[in-house]
Scaffold this motif. Structure first.
Motif, short mmCIF file in Angstrom:
data_model
loop_
_atom_site.label_atom_id
_atom_site.label_comp_id
_atom_site.label_asym_id
_atom_site.label_seq_id
_atom_site.Cartn_x
_atom_site.Cartn_y
_atom_site.Cartn_z
N SER A 1 0.82 -1.21 0.00
CA SER A 1 0.00 0.00 0.00
C SER A 1 0.86 1.26 0.00
CB SER A 1 -0.96 0.01 1.19
OG SER A 1 -0.27 0.28 2.40
N LEU A 2 2.12 1.13 0.39
CA LEU A 2 3.06 2.26 0.34
C LEU A 2 3.76 2.36 -1.01
CD1 LEU A 2 4.73 1.85 3.86
CD2 LEU A 2 3.04 3.57 3.17
N GLN B 1 3.85 0.61 8.79
CA GLN B 1 4.05 1.55 7.69
C GLN B 1 4.97 2.69 8.10
OE1 GLN B 1 -0.12 2.24 6.91
NE2 GLN B 1 -0.06 0.97 5.07
N GLY C 1 8.46 3.42 6.37
CA GLY C 1 8.67 4.77 5.83
C GLY C 1 9.94 5.40 6.38
#
Length: 132
Positions: free
Chosen positions: A22-23, A110, A114
């Motif tokens: 999803s990133l 996430q 990140g």
């Protein structure tokens, strides 16, 4: 960026994979320590999400092997929330970039990914500037 997920749990591998996809990152999966080392050599990931404990070679075995592979530099996120016991003294010998002390929520994972990607990108830019 390419992320390798090493977990003995098929459920968590799938969950982590979805969160990382999803990133917008590429993802490879490893079910055990031996598979993880093979994937590191083949895929050359930028980030490793390594669950401890890990079957078939263990997370400490993976970290030990990575320490010997000087040509491979990747960011390591250790998820220290498995069901087995963890030998912290053994793991303290190795470099890890982030430790999650419980199973992360998807936003926590996430965030850690990140942070690792931003740090890896910063290092690449700094290395390019030193060469120039």
């Amino acid at each position: 960026m390419h992320v390798l997920i090493a977990s003995s749990s098929a459920y968590r591998r799938e969950l982590y994979q979805q969160a990382i996809h999803s990133l917008g990152h590429d993802v490879s999966l490893a079910a055990g320590g031996v598979d993880c080392i093979q994937q590191v050599r083949v895929c050359r990931p930028d980030v490793l999400v390594l669950e401890a404990p890990l079957l078939w070679g263990g997370s400490d075995g993976v970290l030990d092997m990575l320490q010997g592979l000087n040509s491979i530099r990747l960011r390591i996120i250790l998820v220290a929330a498995g069901t087995g016991s963890i030998d912290w003294f053994q793991l303290s010998r190795f470099r890890v970039d982030d430790v999650l002390f419980r199973l992360p929520t998807l936003p926590e994972l996430q965030r850690a990914i990140g942070d690792a990607v931003r740090d890896a990108t910063t290092r690449l830019v700094e290395a390019d500037q030193q060469v120039a």
